[in-house]
Design an enzyme around this catalytic site. Structure first.
Site, PDB file in Angstrom:
ATOM      1  N   CYS A 116       0.517  -1.275  -0.147  1.00  0.00           N
ATOM      2  CA  CYS A 116       0.179  -0.132   0.135  1.00  0.00           C
ATOM      3  C   CYS A 116       1.240   1.587   0.318  1.00  0.00           C
ATOM      4  O   CYS A 116       0.236   2.427  -0.375  1.00  0.00           O
ATOM      5  CB  CYS A 116      -1.036   0.215   0.979  1.00  0.00           C
ATOM      6  SG  CYS A 116      -2.702  -1.340   1.564  1.00  0.00           S
ATOM      7  N   HIS A 256      -4.178   7.273   3.744  1.00  0.00           N
ATOM      8  CA  HIS A 256      -4.035   5.796   2.954  1.00  0.00           C
ATOM      9  C   HIS A 256      -5.576   5.408   3.504  1.00  0.00           C
ATOM     10  O   HIS A 256      -5.872   5.123   4.543  1.00  0.00           O
ATOM     11  CB  HIS A 256      -3.479   4.640   2.767  1.00  0.00           C
ATOM     12  CG  HIS A 256      -3.818   3.619   3.075  1.00  0.00           C
ATOM     13  ND1 HIS A 256      -3.564   2.559   1.260  1.00  0.00           N
ATOM     14  CD2 HIS A 256      -3.593   2.054   3.494  1.00  0.00           C
ATOM     15  CE1 HIS A 256      -4.312   1.583   1.182  1.00  0.00           C
ATOM     16  NE2 HIS A 256      -4.129   1.135   2.114  1.00  0.00           N
ATOM     17  N   ASN A 286      -9.767  -1.103   0.067  1.00  0.00           N
ATOM     18  CA  ASN A 286      -8.858  -0.155   0.316  1.00  0.00           C
ATOM     19  C   ASN A 286      -7.964  -0.820  -0.871  1.00  0.00           C
ATOM     20  O   ASN A 286      -8.015  -2.281  -1.789  1.00  0.00           O
ATOM     21  CB  ASN A 286      -8.711  -1.161   1.445  1.00  0.00           C
ATOM     22  CG  ASN A 286      -6.309  -1.414   1.418  1.00  0.00           C
ATOM     23  OD1 ASN A 286      -6.152  -0.918   0.644  1.00  0.00           O
ATOM     24  ND2 ASN A 286      -6.285  -1.779   2.462  1.00  0.00           N
TER      25      ASN A 286
END
Ligand code: COA
Length: 329
Positions: A116, A256, A286
């Site tokens: 990520c 994030h 996500n």
């Protein structure tokens, strides 16, 4: 503000597949509920790639939009960096497929693997490459088809992820706008808490590894949650220190988008009120390395992010990897 920016983001773009999967759709697939997913994660919908769509398709689409905004031709690109853990194939790099698709004939193209955190790592690298004076125009892309690694029978993970890509064109700063500072960090001791173990040299794909479902994302959710809050809070503190700035000087925080509760806890610890925090997890889930550049592009295009604003971006991901950046637009 002390640091003079070296590079600046001159164009942004993003791309998601057309298919939308709602929490209600997931209710029909696993033992879950819209209520549980919404309350525990903040997610309502996510985009899912149809068969045949590959990561470099989404990356190329996002890249062309960013190039258009930047008024940069593909042939003017010196570098293409794709941050991904779900590349088209094991090798070559997805960046090479993007190079081919957008016809960036003069670029050097490679991928980086930081889960990520890949976008913030790429931004850091692009900034340093421009600082070297050897490269002038860099395209960075965070792009994933995470759903290709999702076990659709595992309710602990399948409700969390979505697909997409976000791109930035980066050029030398005009002296005012640009990357003020970035901070990146990793801790490989905790790699086992969030991983797709199969398909590499440790567990090459065979019938046994497939039976053991090693090709899917494995995650210790609660542990990841704890570390995410701790590391993202640390990242905010460090990057503010490096820039010699206070939380009040941040117009917009783009964290994030992994879980609304991680975002809220990070913002609280950072002393940044939620009115100044961008949240779009409800519509995307996500999307790993794509999450921040998609949110950034959306904020620019819908006016949430205005010229002159200072943005703090902060991330956490598998590895573990984490980091942050402060950018003036
Ligand atoms: N629907 C319904 N129930 C679910 C569920 C789902 N989709 N997923 C898990 N549950 C259940 C669990 O089985 C557990 O049941 P039990 O108490 O009977 O054992 C219960 O909900 C609580 O599980 P827990 O794991 O403690 O939930 P949580 O509040 O920690 O939320 C996550 C789970 C995954 C949402 C959360 O831990 C998280 O977001 N972690 C970080 C994930 C992340 O950010 N990953 C990527 C990092 S970049």
């Amino acid at each position: 503000m002390k640091n003079k920016p070296i590079s600046m983001i001159v164009g942004t773009g993003s791309s998601v597949p057309s298919k939308v999967l709602s929490n209600f759709d997931l209710e029909k697939m696993v033992d879950t509920s819209d209520k549980w997913i919404t309350e525990r994660t903040g997610i309502k919908y996510r985009y899912i790639a149809n068969n045949g769509v590959v990561t470099s398709d989404l990356c190329s689409d996002a890249a062309l939009k960013a190039l258009e905004e930047a008024k940069v031709l593909p042939k003017e690109l010196d570098v293409i960096i794709v941050a991904t853990v779900t590349g088209d194939v094991k090798f070559p790099a997805t960046a090479c497929y993007v190079q081919q698709k957008i016809k960036a004939v003069n670029a050097v193209a490679f991928d980086i693997s930081a889960a990520c955190s890949g976008y913030i790592y790429s931004l850091t690298l692009a900034n340093q490459m421009i600082m070297s004076n050897n490269f002038k125009t860099v395209l960075i892309i965070g792009g994933e088809i995470l759903t290709s690694m999702v076990d659709w029978t595992d309710r602990n993970t399948c409700v969390l992820f979505g697909d997409g890509a976000g791109a930035n064109v980066i050029k030398p700063s005009d002296g005012e706008k640009g990357v003020i500072t970035t901070y990146i960090k990793s801790d490989g001791q905790l790699a086992h808490l969030l991983t797709t173990p199969g398909g590499g040299s440790k567990f090459p794909i065979n019938h046994r590894t497939v039976e053991q479902k090693l090709q899917f994302i494995h995650m210790e959710g609660r542990e990841v949650f704890k570390h995410a809050v701790k590391c993202m809070s640390e990242s905010v503190e460090k990057v503010l220190q490096q820039a010699n700035m206070s939380p009040e000087e941040i117009d917009l925080m783009i964290p994030h988008q992994a879980n609304i509760r991680i975002i809220e806890a990070t913002a609280k610890r950072a002393g940044i009120p939620m009115e100044r925090v961008l949240v779009n997890i409800d519509r995307y889930g996500n999307t790993s390395s794509a999450s921040i550049p998609i949110a950034l592009d959306e904020a620019k295009r819908n006016g949430r992010l205005k010229e002159g604003d200072t943005v703090l971006m902060v991330v956490f991901g598998g590895g573990f990897t984490w980091g942050s950046a402060i950018v003036k637009f």
